[in-house]
Design a protein around this motif. Structure first.
Motif, mmCIF file in Angstrom:
data_model
loop_
_atom_site.group_PDB
_atom_site.id
_atom_site.type_symbol
_atom_site.label_atom_id
_atom_site.label_comp_id
_atom_site.label_asym_id
_atom_site.label_seq_id
_atom_site.Cartn_x
_atom_site.Cartn_y
_atom_site.Cartn_z
ATOM 1 N N LEU A 93 12.048 13.584 82.979
ATOM 2 C CA LEU A 93 12.109 12.683 84.127
ATOM 3 C C LEU A 93 11.838 13.432 85.428
ATOM 4 C CD1 LEU A 93 12.775 9.991 85.508
ATOM 5 C CD2 LEU A 93 15.206 10.596 85.346
ATOM 6 N N ALA A 94 12.451 14.608 85.587
ATOM 7 C CA ALA A 94 12.238 15.390 86.807
ATOM 8 C C ALA A 94 10.781 15.822 86.947
ATOM 9 C CB ALA A 94 13.159 16.618 86.792
ATOM 10 N N ALA A 95 10.172 16.234 85.819
ATOM 11 C CA ALA A 95 8.769 16.666 85.864
ATOM 12 C C ALA A 95 7.856 15.512 86.263
ATOM 13 C CB ALA A 95 8.369 17.224 84.498
ATOM 14 N N LEU A 96 8.096 14.335 85.701
ATOM 15 C CA LEU A 96 7.269 13.178 86.045
ATOM 16 C C LEU A 96 7.477 12.743 87.490
ATOM 17 C CD1 LEU A 96 7.526 11.032 82.780
ATOM 18 C CD2 LEU A 96 5.511 12.219 83.666
ATOM 19 N N LEU A 97 8.717 12.839 87.969
ATOM 20 C CA LEU A 97 8.970 12.476 89.370
ATOM 21 C C LEU A 97 8.292 13.440 90.329
ATOM 22 C CD1 LEU A 97 12.707 11.319 89.317
ATOM 23 C CD2 LEU A 97 10.695 9.922 89.841
ATOM 24 N N LEU A 98 8.247 14.732 89.944
ATOM 25 C CA LEU A 98 7.536 15.704 90.775
ATOM 26 C C LEU A 98 6.034 15.424 90.776
ATOM 27 C CD1 LEU A 98 9.370 19.040 89.862
ATOM 28 C CD2 LEU A 98 9.425 17.835 92.059
ATOM 29 N N ALA A 99 5.508 15.028 89.609
ATOM 30 C CA ALA A 99 4.071 14.753 89.511
ATOM 31 C C ALA A 99 3.706 13.408 90.139
ATOM 32 C CB ALA A 99 3.631 14.775 88.053
ATOM 33 N N PHE A 100 4.624 12.453 90.048
ATOM 34 C CA PHE A 100 4.370 11.105 90.575
ATOM 35 C C PHE A 100 5.560 10.690 91.450
ATOM 36 C CE2 PHE A 100 2.443 11.546 86.387
ATOM 37 C CZ PHE A 100 1.117 11.252 86.655
ATOM 38 N N PRO A 101 5.670 11.250 92.655
ATOM 39 C CA PRO A 101 6.862 11.018 93.492
ATOM 40 C C PRO A 101 7.040 9.575 93.930
ATOM 41 C CG PRO A 101 5.148 12.176 94.722
ATOM 42 C CD PRO A 101 4.692 12.146 93.304
ATOM 43 N N HIS A 102 5.979 8.775 93.875
ATOM 44 C CA HIS A 102 6.087 7.381 94.316
ATOM 45 C C HIS A 102 6.137 6.409 93.132
ATOM 46 C CE1 HIS A 102 5.391 8.864 98.328
ATOM 47 N NE2 HIS A 102 4.228 9.408 97.958
ATOM 48 N N ALA A 103 6.523 6.918 91.958
ATOM 49 C CA ALA A 103 6.547 6.065 90.771
ATOM 50 C C ALA A 103 7.626 4.990 90.860
ATOM 51 C CB ALA A 103 6.776 6.915 89.519
ATOM 52 N N LEU A 104 8.724 5.280 91.568
ATOM 53 C CA LEU A 104 9.815 4.314 91.710
ATOM 54 C C LEU A 104 10.119 4.093 93.177
ATOM 55 C CD1 LEU A 104 12.438 5.444 89.020
ATOM 56 C CD2 LEU A 104 10.862 3.530 88.870
ATOM 57 N N ALA A 147 10.064 4.891 84.816
ATOM 58 C CA ALA A 147 11.024 3.785 84.843
ATOM 59 C C ALA A 147 11.894 3.796 83.594
ATOM 60 C CB ALA A 147 10.278 2.456 84.962
ATOM 61 N N TYR A 148 11.270 4.029 82.438
ATOM 62 C CA TYR A 148 12.051 4.046 81.195
ATOM 63 C C TYR A 148 13.072 5.181 81.203
ATOM 64 C CZ TYR A 148 13.469 4.535 76.425
ATOM 65 O OH TYR A 148 14.259 4.655 75.307
ATOM 66 N N LEU A 149 12.636 6.383 81.548
ATOM 67 C CA LEU A 149 13.535 7.538 81.513
ATOM 68 C C LEU A 149 14.666 7.385 82.519
ATOM 69 C CD1 LEU A 149 10.800 10.304 81.213
ATOM 70 C CD2 LEU A 149 12.416 9.618 79.438
ATOM 71 N N ALA A 150 14.362 6.846 83.706
ATOM 72 C CA ALA A 150 15.409 6.648 84.719
ATOM 73 C C ALA A 150 16.422 5.605 84.246
ATOM 74 C CB ALA A 150 14.777 6.217 86.042
ATOM 75 N N ALA A 151 15.934 4.520 83.658
ATOM 76 C CA ALA A 151 16.832 3.457 83.207
ATOM 77 C C ALA A 151 17.730 3.928 82.073
ATOM 78 C CB ALA A 151 16.019 2.241 82.769
ATOM 79 N N THR A 152 17.167 4.636 81.094
ATOM 80 C CA THR A 152 17.971 5.070 79.950
ATOM 81 C C THR A 152 18.957 6.171 80.345
ATOM 82 O OG1 THR A 152 16.144 6.533 79.294
ATOM 83 C CG2 THR A 152 16.302 4.397 78.198
ATOM 84 N N ALA A 153 18.586 7.004 81.317
ATOM 85 C CA ALA A 153 19.531 8.013 81.794
ATOM 86 C C ALA A 153 20.735 7.349 82.459
ATOM 87 C CB ALA A 153 18.841 8.958 82.775
ATOM 88 N N ALA A 154 20.477 6.267 83.213
ATOM 89 C CA ALA A 154 21.573 5.557 83.867
ATOM 90 C C ALA A 154 22.439 4.811 82.858
ATOM 91 C CB ALA A 154 21.019 4.570 84.893
ATOM 92 N N VAL A 155 21.807 4.211 81.843
ATOM 93 C CA VAL A 155 22.535 3.397 80.866
ATOM 94 C C VAL A 155 23.380 4.252 79.933
ATOM 95 C CG1 VAL A 155 22.152 1.914 78.844
ATOM 96 C CG2 VAL A 155 20.997 1.430 80.972
ATOM 97 N N LEU A 161 16.286 -1.699 82.414
ATOM 98 C CA LEU A 161 14.832 -1.582 82.281
ATOM 99 C C LEU A 161 14.098 -2.572 83.186
ATOM 100 C CD1 LEU A 161 14.195 -0.982 78.471
ATOM 101 C CD2 LEU A 161 13.649 0.549 80.359
ATOM 102 N N VAL A 162 14.593 -3.788 83.264
ATOM 103 C CA VAL A 162 13.956 -4.775 84.149
ATOM 104 C C VAL A 162 14.006 -4.289 85.585
ATOM 105 C CG1 VAL A 162 14.130 -7.100 85.097
ATOM 106 C CG2 VAL A 162 14.338 -6.758 82.635
ATOM 107 N N VAL A 163 15.185 -3.814 86.020
ATOM 108 C CA VAL A 163 15.324 -3.301 87.386
ATOM 109 C C VAL A 163 14.379 -2.125 87.615
ATOM 110 C CG1 VAL A 163 16.902 -2.154 88.978
ATOM 111 C CG2 VAL A 163 17.698 -4.101 87.647
ATOM 112 N N ALA A 164 14.294 -1.221 86.638
ATOM 113 C CA ALA A 164 13.440 -0.043 86.781
ATOM 114 C C ALA A 164 11.961 -0.432 86.832
ATOM 115 C CB ALA A 164 13.692 0.928 85.634
ATOM 116 N N LEU A 165 11.542 -1.386 86.002
ATOM 117 C CA LEU A 165 10.138 -1.804 86.011
ATOM 118 C C LEU A 165 9.781 -2.504 87.322
ATOM 119 C CD1 LEU A 165 9.471 -3.068 82.363
ATOM 120 C CD2 LEU A 165 8.997 -0.843 83.388
ATOM 121 N N VAL A 166 10.722 -3.256 87.858
ATOM 122 C CA VAL A 166 10.491 -3.873 89.170
ATOM 123 C C VAL A 166 10.393 -2.784 90.236
ATOM 124 C CG1 VAL A 166 11.508 -5.370 90.946
ATOM 125 C CG2 VAL A 166 11.550 -6.071 88.549
ATOM 126 N N ALA A 167 11.261 -1.764 90.130
ATOM 127 C CA ALA A 167 11.200 -0.645 91.066
ATOM 128 C C ALA A 167 9.895 0.126 90.945
ATOM 129 C CB ALA A 167 12.386 0.293 90.831
#
Length: 308
Positions: free
Chosen positions: A130-141, A238-246, A262-268
């Protein structure tokens, strides 16, 4: 004893029936959505889901020095998936795998240490990915959409309170302190033994990384099947962030909490609410509901054959 084992064989199927009745509206809506989806992408999602059990089996083997029987190990992961959706998050799979390792001759202390090592590796790999993807795509969420304002403070305060209570319990209760110290010594010894073998270390960390990656790939493929206009990398984040929170919510298999997160994350991530809801329902049908009955039957068979 034999009668009790027969009851245990039937119990997973009965629990599946209860869960299915309670969520029949979700099942009906999800199956309707699958009919209108593009099947090649859905087949890819099914394939990714099947590979998650292989990744779990590889990781479980990597967490223990003793050689485990491969076919039975893979069957146990399939059964553990069903158990995980019938009991509070993580407990079902942990119980199945602890029993499996014990039957295979791994001492209980080392089985528990191997389980702890597996959970740690999986958590580190998931958060690292998740951290690697956020660094590569900082505006993903869009963080403001994912986590409403005013929730960070209470969440951090709650976590700090739990940590403080745990520390006080360790300081004040000598038996608990001794038990935790003994477990940590065993766990560290097991971790050193595993990492002294390159093949085991590669299986542990490679499987731990592959498992969440395959889960995220499944969601990406379902999103493509239903035409969700969100980039693949953003869906994975979105998937990794949602499952980490859940992971903090102790519901059976995350049923209910995973869907909402997941719905909240996909909307984000940029999806519209109706499209995001459709993707999540279809994804959960493929990853949870379709394997649930065969997984429960496998669990019952493994109990009957004394594999677990």
């Amino acid at each position: 004893m034999r009668q009790a084992r027969h009851v245990l064989c039937l119990l997973p199927v009965l629990l599946v029936a209860v869960v299915a009745v309670r969520h029949r509206s979700v099942l009906a809506e999800g199956l309707t959505l699958l009919r209108s989806a593009e099947w090649p992408w859905l087949l890819g999602a099914v394939g990714a889901t099947c590979l998650t059990w292989v990744a779990a089996a590889v990781t479980r083997q990597g967490a223990v020095v003793q050689r485990l029987p491969g076919r039975r190990l893979l069957a146990a992961q399939f059964a553990a998936g069903a158990a995980n959706h019938l009991l509070p998050t993580g407990l079902g799979a942990s119980a199945v795998n602890l029993r499996f390792m014990t039957v295979c001759g791994v001492p209980p202390a080392r089985s528990s240490a191997a389980l702890a090592l597996y959970l740690l590796a999986e958590a580190v790999a998931r958060l690292g990915l998740l951290a690697a993807l956020l660094l590569a795509f900082p505006h993903a969420l869009r963080p403001g959409t994912l986590m409403p304002s005013g929730t960070v403070g209470p969440l951090l305060a709650g976590l700090a309170g739990v940590a403080l209570l745990a520390a006080l319990a360790l300081l004040l209760v000598r038996r608990l302190r001794a038990a935790v110290s003994g477990f940590l010594r065993t766990a560290l010894d097991e971790a050193r033994s595993v990492h002294a073998r390159p093949a085991r270390a590669l299986a542990l960390w490679g499987g731990s990384l592959a498992f969440p990656a395959l889960q995220a790939a499944g969601l990406v493929l379902v999103g493509r099947a239903l035409g969700l206009p969100v980039p693949a990398a953003h869906l994975a984040v979105a998937y990794l962030a949602a499952t980490a929170a859940v992971a903090l919510v102790p519901t059976p298999g995350g049923i209910g909490s995973v869907e909402a997160a997941l719905v909240v994350a996909l909307v984000a991530a940029g999806g519209a609410v109706p499209a995001a809801t459709a993707v999540v329902l279809a994804y959960r049908i493929i990853t949870v509901w379709l394997p649930l009955v065969p997984g429960a039957l496998t669990l019952g068979a493994l109990v009957r054959w004394k594999v677990i």
